[in-house]
Write a protein that holds these residues in place. Structure first.
Motif, mmCIF file in Angstrom:
data_model
loop_
_atom_site.group_PDB
_atom_site.id
_atom_site.type_symbol
_atom_site.label_atom_id
_atom_site.label_comp_id
_atom_site.label_asym_id
_atom_site.label_seq_id
_atom_site.Cartn_x
_atom_site.Cartn_y
_atom_site.Cartn_z
ATOM 1 N N SER A 148 45.277 43.634 31.533
ATOM 2 C CA SER A 148 46.071 44.534 30.036
ATOM 3 C C SER A 148 46.689 45.589 30.829
ATOM 4 N N ILE B 214 41.655 40.387 32.878
ATOM 5 C CA ILE B 214 42.328 39.176 31.509
ATOM 6 C C ILE B 214 42.275 38.036 32.274
ATOM 7 N N GLN B 215 42.684 37.723 32.914
ATOM 8 C CA GLN B 215 42.510 36.710 33.652
ATOM 9 C C GLN B 215 42.922 36.316 35.317
ATOM 10 N N ASP C 246 40.862 32.745 32.266
ATOM 11 C CA ASP C 246 39.972 33.830 31.402
ATOM 12 C C ASP C 246 38.538 34.575 32.933
ATOM 13 N N THR C 247 38.241 35.007 32.349
ATOM 14 C CA THR C 247 37.092 35.896 33.005
ATOM 15 C C THR C 247 36.271 35.490 33.093
#
Length: 167
Positions: free
Chosen positions: A114, A120-121, A148-149
């Protein structure tokens, strides 16, 4: 990609899943097959790549940007892109292998952050590469999976590339 860009990049899951399934089958073939060092080594080196993000359903080009690749001896790859801010993405790191003739397969991942710096990804790119007969150009089909995480799928995407050997 930022979540704002994710919507434009992640198109039809069904089409991307079909492309990805075929590419994963090819990817497993390179780990199981014996490779001749001379054939596998033809992809080694640095490459200038033009990657075009595509709509997975229609194939329409959405955007194009440059990428730099290095395919190292032993089967590792490193890539960096102008398609995303380096403040928000790590370089792609992964593996590659020879699948037969002039074809190769590669898988790499990069982390997305972010603007505040939080992870975040994870983006996983699976590539089917076709090397030219003179080994100075290649084309590829790319399937993208975005997680996602917790490694839960968020979306998929499609791309194609053309490349020339870095000289």
């Amino acid at each position: 990609m930022t979540s704002r860009n994710l919507r434009g990049f992640a198109a039809s899951g069904a089409t991307a899943a079909l492309v990805l399934t075929g590419m994963l089958v090819m990817g497993s073939a390179f780990t199981a097959s014996a490779q001749s060092e001379s054939q596998a080594g033809r992809l080694e080196g640095a490459w200038r790549v033009q990657l075009t993000v595509r709509d997975c359903q229609t194939g329409a080009a959405l955007r194009t940007f440059p990428v730099l690749f290095t395919f190292a001896k032993g089967g590792t790859l490193t890539a960096t892109t102008a398609g995303q801010s380096p403040a928000l993405f790590t370089p792609n790191l992964g593996v590659w292998g020879h699948t037969g003739g002039n074809t190769y397969s590669a898988v790499s991942e990069a982390f997305a952050f972010s603007p505040a710096g939080a992870w975040i990804q994870t983006h996983r790119l699976t590539r089917a590469i076709e090397l030219s007969s003179d080994a100075n150009e290649f084309t590829e089909i790319v399937a993208v999976e975005i997680f996602d995480t917790n490694h839960n799928p968020l979306g998929t995407g499609c791309a194609t590339s053309v490349a020339t050997r870095f000289k």
